[in-house]
Design a protein around this motif. Structure first.
Motif, PDB file in Angstrom:
ATOM      1  N   ARG A  98      37.238 -13.615 -54.302  1.00  0.00           N
ATOM      2  CA  ARG A  98      36.983 -14.399 -55.512  1.00  0.00           C
ATOM      3  C   ARG A  98      35.486 -14.657 -55.656  1.00  0.00           C
ATOM      4  N   LEU A  99      35.006 -14.531 -56.878  1.00  0.00           N
ATOM      5  CA  LEU A  99      33.621 -14.854 -57.214  1.00  0.00           C
ATOM      6  C   LEU A  99      33.635 -15.953 -58.261  1.00  0.00           C
ATOM      7  N   ASP A 100      32.906 -17.034 -58.009  1.00  0.00           N
ATOM      8  CA  ASP A 100      32.869 -18.165 -58.937  1.00  0.00           C
ATOM      9  C   ASP A 100      31.433 -18.523 -59.283  1.00  0.00           C
ATOM     10  N   GLU A 101      31.260 -19.069 -60.478  1.00  0.00           N
ATOM     11  CA  GLU A 101      29.997 -19.682 -60.865  1.00  0.00           C
ATOM     12  C   GLU A 101      30.075 -21.165 -60.532  1.00  0.00           C
ATOM     13  N   THR A 102      29.002 -21.712 -60.019  1.00  0.00           N
ATOM     14  CA  THR A 102      28.972 -23.135 -59.700  1.00  0.00           C
ATOM     15  C   THR A 102      27.707 -23.757 -60.259  1.00  0.00           C
ATOM     16  N   GLU A 103      27.745 -25.066 -60.444  1.00  0.00           N
ATOM     17  CA  GLU A 103      26.586 -25.812 -60.918  1.00  0.00           C
ATOM     18  C   GLU A 103      26.062 -26.660 -59.779  1.00  0.00           C
ATOM     19  N   HIS A 104      24.801 -26.480 -59.442  1.00  0.00           N
ATOM     20  CA  HIS A 104      24.169 -27.317 -58.439  1.00  0.00           C
ATOM     21  C   HIS A 104      22.990 -28.021 -59.069  1.00  0.00           C
ATOM     22  N   GLU A 105      22.617 -29.136 -58.462  1.00  0.00           N
ATOM     23  CA  GLU A 105      21.512 -29.911 -58.998  1.00  0.00           C
ATOM     24  C   GLU A 105      20.224 -29.093 -59.061  1.00  0.00           C
ATOM     25  N   ASP A 106      20.065 -28.159 -58.133  1.00  0.00           N
ATOM     26  CA  ASP A 106      18.840 -27.363 -58.118  1.00  0.00           C
ATOM     27  C   ASP A 106      19.014 -26.044 -58.863  1.00  0.00           C
ATOM     28  N   GLY A 107      20.015 -25.958 -59.736  1.00  0.00           N
ATOM     29  CA  GLY A 107      20.177 -24.785 -60.571  1.00  0.00           C
ATOM     30  C   GLY A 107      21.544 -24.148 -60.441  1.00  0.00           C
ATOM     31  N   HIS A 108      21.806 -23.147 -61.315  1.00  0.00           N
ATOM     32  CA  HIS A 108      23.070 -22.411 -61.269  1.00  0.00           C
ATOM     33  C   HIS A 108      23.161 -21.618 -59.976  1.00  0.00           C
ATOM     34  N   SER A 109      24.365 -21.348 -59.555  1.00  0.00           N
ATOM     35  CA  SER A 109      24.540 -20.496 -58.383  1.00  0.00           C
ATOM     36  C   SER A 109      25.919 -19.868 -58.433  1.00  0.00           C
ATOM     37  N   VAL A 110      26.214 -19.044 -57.430  1.00  0.00           N
ATOM     38  CA  VAL A 110      27.507 -18.391 -57.342  1.00  0.00           C
ATOM     39  C   VAL A 110      28.112 -18.673 -55.975  1.00  0.00           C
ATOM     40  N   SER A 111      29.428 -18.621 -55.940  1.00  0.00           N
ATOM     41  CA  SER A 111      30.163 -18.827 -54.698  1.00  0.00           C
ATOM     42  C   SER A 111      31.076 -17.625 -54.500  1.00  0.00           C
ATOM     43  N   VAL A 112      31.035 -17.054 -53.313  1.00  0.00           N
ATOM     44  CA  VAL A 112      31.826 -15.862 -52.998  1.00  0.00           C
ATOM     45  C   VAL A 112      32.798 -16.206 -51.873  1.00  0.00           C
ATOM     46  N   LEU A 113      34.086 -16.019 -52.140  1.00  0.00           N
ATOM     47  CA  LEU A 113      35.113 -16.221 -51.123  1.00  0.00           C
ATOM     48  C   LEU A 113      35.550 -14.852 -50.612  1.00  0.00           C
ATOM     49  N   LEU A 114      35.414 -14.637 -49.314  1.00  0.00           N
ATOM     50  CA  LEU A 114      35.827 -13.370 -48.724  1.00  0.00           C
ATOM     51  C   LEU A 114      37.308 -13.406 -48.358  1.00  0.00           C
ATOM     52  N   ASP A 126      10.161 -22.874 -63.115  1.00  0.00           N
ATOM     53  CA  ASP A 126      10.759 -23.953 -63.921  1.00  0.00           C
ATOM     54  C   ASP A 126      11.021 -25.179 -63.058  1.00  0.00           C
ATOM     55  N   ARG A 127      11.529 -24.964 -61.847  1.00  0.00           N
ATOM     56  CA  ARG A 127      11.846 -26.086 -60.980  1.00  0.00           C
ATOM     57  C   ARG A 127      10.584 -26.757 -60.449  1.00  0.00           C
ATOM     58  N   ALA A 128       9.559 -25.943 -60.229  1.00  0.00           N
ATOM     59  CA  ALA A 128       8.307 -26.522 -59.761  1.00  0.00           C
ATOM     60  C   ALA A 128       7.698 -27.430 -60.823  1.00  0.00           C
ATOM     61  N   VAL A 129       7.787 -26.994 -62.083  1.00  0.00           N
ATOM     62  CA  VAL A 129       7.263 -27.807 -63.177  1.00  0.00           C
ATOM     63  C   VAL A 129       8.083 -29.091 -63.328  1.00  0.00           C
ATOM     64  N   ALA A 130       9.421 -28.970 -63.155  1.00  0.00           N
ATOM     65  CA  ALA A 130      10.298 -30.133 -63.327  1.00  0.00           C
ATOM     66  C   ALA A 130      10.161 -31.133 -62.188  1.00  0.00           C
ATOM     67  N   GLY A 131       9.649 -30.685 -61.040  1.00  0.00           N
ATOM     68  CA  GLY A 131       9.508 -31.597 -59.910  1.00  0.00           C
ATOM     69  C   GLY A 131      10.658 -31.442 -58.934  1.00  0.00           C
ATOM     70  N   PRO A 132      10.582 -32.134 -57.796  1.00  0.00           N
ATOM     71  CA  PRO A 132      11.592 -31.965 -56.737  1.00  0.00           C
ATOM     72  C   PRO A 132      12.964 -32.466 -57.173  1.00  0.00           C
TER      73      PRO A 132
END
Length: 521
Positions: free
Chosen positions: A85-101, A310-316
């Motif tokens: 399974r491949l999923d899209e996830t939302e994290h505070e530090d940006g979009h990401s993906v999750s892969v279940l083997l 983009d993240r550097a401009v937005a700050g930590p």
């Protein structure tokens, strides 16, 4: 297992020519990249590959071996396995993906490149599949030269066979087309084939005859046998994309079937998922697949470069801050249970407990040692890793003390309810939706269970309060901010406690903590 100790930038799913080419560009771009490879490339049935400049006639397996060897120079890891399974996830530090083997391991990254290819589903005719890749073939550009001037049969499987029948004539003057798969052949089409000396056999094929992997003849339903020295046919193409079907990505209908729709860079309708090679382009040969992988790898890197700026401009972010906080080798906290938690939990009957912002795991370890089945959750992978080490050192199994990495945005991956949810000094110097998280955590408390929130009621006396305008809530304000329904929650403790500490300069000092303990009715 994931051989990268750091979080991954990109997971490449598929280790064929397309996937390895994408991984090569990412590795050379200094991206933390993992290739998940099932080890079953589409062209594994043949021992020679053609039309690849500089590699003419090479065994496809040798090309992949060299590719994997080249990737190692750029610290790109390859993990055998299949993706469930491949999923899209939302994290505070940006979009990401999750892969279940398929073996249950879960991997996360900032982007994914799908290069899983297709399966050629051949007609169920005895003798056909056994010779696939040797003298039963599908692409004349890949294999036509090697069987030139033989008597070549074309086993049609759909109306598209008309195109293949005409194409094969370029490699031999002696072509036999078995037309049953074409359906009804019009007079004009028939005359077109006959005009170039092509023999037409209308009876369905029932058997392919030969010695070893060599075709010698085709037997048809009317009992006739037709001698041929090779066969070209087209199986039904089945893209290996079931593991992402639930995402509802856009698709495009092609003469070969429905495939993932991608742009010129290989990007799908998801901003975090690319697809290259035959999984998105059924007509791509090895060079085209390699080119697509190279293009996708380059554009994925540029996408991440843009994100980084983009993240550097937005700050930590909170995730980044706490990852850095726990990145060193030194212990951050005392390793002892929080005093308030120890006092209050000692008077409760052990059950299931959830610790928000579990840090290095001292509270979770203590709870587990008192008989609780304790879960710690933190946004920092580094913190969770420290918690797991602490639990193992205390001789605790994962059933008694487990730790989960989560951005805390949903808390949906925590299973059932808890008899105690605790948050001790759940503050962050960078923005974190603290109150919203506490409210969501309160929803996980079982009836007759407890929510314990221990916080700083005021800044430490040595803090330079002129540097920022943060104001800590007192116990009453904390309760008001939670805004939990009074008919559902009973207030058990609402007070401040004073704690003797040593300041950074070595002087004795006193800290003021707020304590809110609620029981769910």
């Amino acid at each position: 297992m994931n051989t990268h100790p750091e979080p991954l930038d990109v997971i490449v799913i598929g280790g064929g020519a397309a996937g390895l080419s994408a991984a090569l560009m990412l590795g050379r771009s200094r991206r933390r990249t993992l290739v998940v490879d099932s080890g079953l490339p589409r062209n594994r049935f043949t021992t020679h590959m053609h039309g690849v400049l500089g590699h003419e006639g090479i065994d496809p397996a040798e090309l992949l071996r060299r590719g994997r060897e080249e990737l190692a120079a750029y610290d790109v890891a390859i993990r055998p396995g299949r993706v469930a399974r491949l999923d899209e996830t939302e994290h505070e530090d940006g979009h990401s993906v999750s892969v279940l083997l398929e073996d249950g391991e879960r991997l996360t990254a900032r982007a994914a490149i799908v290069a899983t290819g297709v399966t050629d589903e051949l007609p169920d005719i005895p003798g056909l599949a056994e010779r696939w890749g040797a003298t039963v073939l599908h692409c004349p550009y890949c294999h036509g030269w090697e069987v030139r001037d033989r008597r070549i049969g074309v086993l049609t499987t759909s109306p598209l066979g008309m195109h293949q029948a005409q194409l094969i004539r370029q490699w031999s003057d002696d072509v036999v087309v078995f037309t049953a798969g074409l359906g009804e052949v019009g007079e004009a089409e028939e005359q077109r084939l006959l005009a170039r000396g092509i023999t037409l056999v209308p009876a369905p094929v029932v058997e392919v005859v030969g010695e070893g992997d060599q075709v010698t003849a085709v037997r048809t339903a009317d009992g006739a046998t037709t001698e041929v020295g090779a066969i070209f046919t087209a199986g039904t193409l089945r893209p290996h994309d079931d593991f992402l079907a639930h995402l509802g990505l856009e698709r495009t209908d092609t003469p070969a079937g429905s495939f993932l729709a991608v742009d010129a860079t290989g990007k799908t309708s998801s901003d975090r998922i690319w697809a290259v090679g035959n999984v998105s382009n059924p007509m791509a040969n090895v060079p085209i697949s390699m080119s697509a992988g190279t293009m996708a790898g380059s554009f994925v890197n540029m996408t991440l470069v843009t994100d980084d700026f983009d993240r550097a401009v937005a700050g930590p972010t909170a995730v980044g801050f706490w990852q850095d906080k726990y990145a060193g080798s030194d212990r951050i906290w005392s390793g002892k249970v929080n005093t308030v938690l120890g006092d209050i939990a000692a008077g409760l009957r052990p059950g299931t407990a959830l610790d928000l912002g579990s840090g290095e795991g001292a509270d979770v370890v203590w709870l587990a040692q008192q008989g609780w089945r304790a879960t710690g959750i933190d946004i920092s992978e580094n913190a969770v890793a420290r918690g797991r080490v602490a639990a193992a050192a205390a001789g605790l199994t994962e059933e008694r003390a487990r730790f989960i990495v989560s951005d805390l945005s949903s808390l949906t991956d925590l299973g059932g309810g808890y008899d105690l949810v605790t948050a001790s000094f759940f503050h962050s110097p960078v923005e974190l939706p603290r109150t919203d998280i506490l409210r969501r955590a309160a929803e996980l408390v079982n009836p007759d269970g407890h929510l314990l929130v221990t916080s700083h009621a005021a800044a430490p006396p040595w803090a330079d309060t002129s540097a920022h305008a943060h104001r800590f809530l007192d116990a009453k304000e904390e309760l008001e901010a939670l805004d939990l329904p009074e008919d559902t929650w009973e207030t058990i403790v609402l007070e401040h406690r004073h704690r003797a500490v040593t300041s950074p300069s070595g002087e004795p000092a006193t800290l003021e903590d707020s304590v809110v303990l609620l029981r769910r009715r």
